[in-house]
Each structure stands twice: as C-alpha cells, then as structure tokens.
Design an enzyme around this catalytic site. Structure first.
Site, short mmCIF file in Angstrom:
data_model
loop_
_atom_site.label_atom_id
_atom_site.label_comp_id
_atom_site.label_asym_id
_atom_site.label_seq_id
_atom_site.Cartn_x
_atom_site.Cartn_y
_atom_site.Cartn_z
N LYS A 65 -3.13 -5.44 19.07
CA LYS A 65 -3.21 -4.89 20.40
C LYS A 65 -3.87 -3.59 20.37
CE LYS A 65 0.81 -6.84 21.97
NZ LYS A 65 2.37 -6.88 21.82
N ASP A 96 -3.66 -7.18 11.99
CA ASP A 96 -3.05 -6.36 13.01
C ASP A 96 -3.59 -5.11 13.40
OD1 ASP A 96 -1.48 -8.44 13.77
OD2 ASP A 96 0.53 -7.71 12.77
N MET A 140 9.59 1.79 16.97
CA MET A 140 9.17 1.47 18.41
C MET A 140 10.09 2.12 19.42
SD MET A 140 8.28 -2.45 17.62
CE MET A 140 9.78 -3.04 16.50
C1 LIG Z 1 5.99 -3.78 15.15
S1 LIG Z 1 6.72 -2.67 14.11
C2 LIG Z 1 6.24 -3.07 12.30
C3 LIG Z 1 6.95 -2.45 11.22
C4 LIG Z 1 6.41 -2.83 10.02
N1 LIG Z 1 6.53 -4.21 9.77
C5 LIG Z 1 6.90 -1.88 8.83
O1 LIG Z 1 7.80 -2.66 8.07
O2 LIG Z 1 6.59 -0.67 8.73
C6 LIG Z 1 5.72 -1.43 14.40
C7 LIG Z 1 6.46 -0.20 14.40
O3 LIG Z 1 6.72 0.67 13.18
C8 LIG Z 1 6.46 1.96 13.25
N2 LIG Z 1 5.33 2.16 12.48
C9 LIG Z 1 4.45 1.36 11.55
N3 LIG Z 1 3.61 2.23 11.03
C10 LIG Z 1 3.88 3.53 11.20
C11 LIG Z 1 3.19 4.57 10.52
N4 LIG Z 1 2.06 4.73 9.76
N5 LIG Z 1 3.67 5.82 11.43
C12 LIG Z 1 4.84 5.91 12.17
N6 LIG Z 1 5.37 4.59 12.53
C13 LIG Z 1 5.05 3.53 12.20
C14 LIG Z 1 6.42 2.17 14.49
O4 LIG Z 1 7.55 2.74 15.20
C15 LIG Z 1 5.59 1.07 15.31
O5 LIG Z 1 5.78 1.12 16.53
#
Ligand SMILES: C[S@@+](CC[C@H](N)C(=O)[O-])C[C@H]1O[C@@H](n2cnc3c(N)ncnc32)[C@H](O)[C@@H]1O
Length: 263
Positions: free
Chosen positions: A60, A38, A173
């Site tokens: 994306k 991803d 998100m």
């Molecule tokens: C589709 S969700 C996936 C979450 C993922 N499965 C997890 O456990 O971290 C994606 C969202 O996770 C958050 N996110 C993931 N990685 C991040 C990072 N390094 N810094 C800030 N937000 C993050 C953001 O809100 C992003 O839009």
C-alpha cells in the site's frame, strides 16, 4: 513459462537498512522467478533478483492501488504454477505481524512447496539503531510486542495488561492510537515513564522523538512523527546507550551510494 516446480519462499527483508538482510534471503532472491514485495521493502534489495525475474509491488502506498490479501494469495498460487519459484518479500520478519503464516496456509492447499526465511524484525532492530536495548539488567527483565491495530482496527487489549507490568512495551502500528496508549499508561500512574517513537528506523528518512508519557503528544506534533513507527515504552529508553555508531555510518553510506546512483 515454468522454471522448476511451483514453490513459495516467504522471505524477511529486514527493517529498512538494506544491509540488514540475511544471506539466506539473498540466496532465495537469487533463485526467484517472481518476487511479490511490500511497501516497506528497500528497493535496493531487488537487485539480488535475476534481471529477467518478474517483480510485482503488492503493498500500500498513498495514491496507489492496494492489493487485497485474497488477491495476493491468488497471485502467489497463479505465478508459482506458471513461473516456478515465487519469493514473497516482506518487511522485517514475516511471522511478526507479517501475515506470512496466512499466506503459507493458503498456498499449501494447492500442494505447493513452501519455505520461510526469517528476517530481522523492526521491533528489535529499530530501537537498537537508536541505542535502546529491549532488556537491560536492572531496567527491564522482559518485553511485550503488541499491535496497535488489530483485525477489528482496535488497539490490542494486551496494551492495558502490559501497562500494568514492569516490562518494556513495544507497539507496532500504534501511531493512530497514541492518545489511547498514553491514557492507558497514565491511568497506571506512569506519566513519567520514558517513551521513544522512531519513524522509518534504520533508513535515511529516520525521525525520532523521545520524552515521557505526559510529554510525548507534544513531541509528536512538534516533530510531525507518523507511521511507520515503533513505539517503545519503559525505563530502557532512559538507559539507552550512546552509539557512535555503526548504524549512523551505514545510513551515511546509503546517502553516498544513492548520490552516486543519481549522478
Ligand atoms: C505490518 S507490521 C510488519 C512488521 C514486520 N513484519 C517486522 O517484523 O518488522 C508494519 C509495522 O512495523 C513497524 N515498522 C516496520 N518497519 C519499520 C521501520 N523501519 N521503522 C519504524 N517502524 C517500522 C511499524 O509499526 C509498521 O507500521
């Protein structure tokens, strides 16, 4: 060419810092024939995969073609049948807003063996790197982790319920719905409640804004904060600890490593 029985391992890659991956995830990558990864995956993790494995980006990114979920599901099945072990590498933990369970459900219909390797989720690791504990004695007894964007692209109704509680509220998100979030907490009289927004946490692109419900809108504009970001609301933001800091060192090391690669 098939290298072993068709098999899917859904693997959590951690939140961004490439050192925040588990040994089990590395072992899965080492035995992969195909990796589907991803957008939030740190490219450095792909070095664990065999050199001749196929690496397919299915996330994306601005200006790039984005795979639909159905196409990803079909690709997993097709590659498992033709190549053997498919690793589906996902940001954070695959079972936390990661659609990992949906992919496993789909693939199971074809009698393919499925496994999961949990990952370190951004929901806890990103605040932790900024010294923000999700619980702290005297400040927070529990936390909610909520999506800012449901299947119908709306803010989850749970945000309004969470705003009534004394718990820490973590929203993923949610940047596109920040005004709505602020107005929900304001309507509960929580204008002075601390809030932190951390974009690209645990990576060298990390940006942070810290304020209160009533000031955060301006801070976001000033610092030009956007997605991907974690929103943390609650007294734990004020109670954050000053780290001195292993995470800073890791981010510095990442810079050094990438410089070395460039030279
Ligand atoms: C589709 S969700 C996936 C979450 C993922 N499965 C997890 O456990 O971290 C994606 C969202 O996770 C958050 N996110 C993931 N990685 C991040 C990072 N390094 N810094 C800030 N937000 C993050 C953001 O809100 C992003 O839009």
């Amino acid at each position: 060419m098939i290298s072993g029985d068709p098999k899917l391992t859904v693997v959590g890659a951690g939140p961004g810092d490439p050192d925040l991956i588990t040994l089990k995830a590395i072992k899965a990558l080492e035995s992969a024939n195909v990796i589907l990864y991803d957008a939030l995956i740190n490219d450095k993790l792909l070095k664990y995969a065999p050199i001749n494995s196929e690496k397919i980006f299915v996330g994306k990114r601005k200006g790039c073609y984005a795979f639909q979920q159905e196409q990803i599901n079909e690709l997993i099945v097709a590659r498992a049948k033709s190549h053997g072990h498919v690793v589906r590498l996902k940001g954070g933990d695959p079972f936390i807003f990661g659609r990992g369970a949906e992919e496993i459900d789909y693939v199971k219909q074809f009698g393919i063996e499925t496994y999961v390797v949990p990952g370190i989720s951004s929901m806890a690791a990103v605040p932790a790197y900024r010294g923000i504990p999700l619980t702290k004695r005297g400040a927070s007894e529990s936390f909610w982790v909520i999506t800012g964007t449901t299947k119908s692209h709306k803010l989850s109704n749970d945000v309004a319920l969470a705003a009534k509680s004394t718990a820490t509220v973590v929203i993923l998100m949610g940047m596109g719905k920040l005004d709505e979030i602020v107005s929900i907490f304001s309507s509960e009289g929580k204008q002075k409640t601390p809030i932190a927004i951390i974009q690209n946490g645990t990576t060298k692109e990390e940006k942070v804004g810290i304020g209160t419900i009533e000031t955060i809108g301006n801070i976001v504009k000033e610092k030009q904060l956007s997605s991907p970001a974690i929103i943390v609301i609650g007294d734990v933001v004020r109670e954050r600890v000053k780290l001195n800091s292993i995470s800073e060192e890791i981010i510095q090391n990442q810079k050094v490593v990438s410089n070395q690669i460039e030279i």
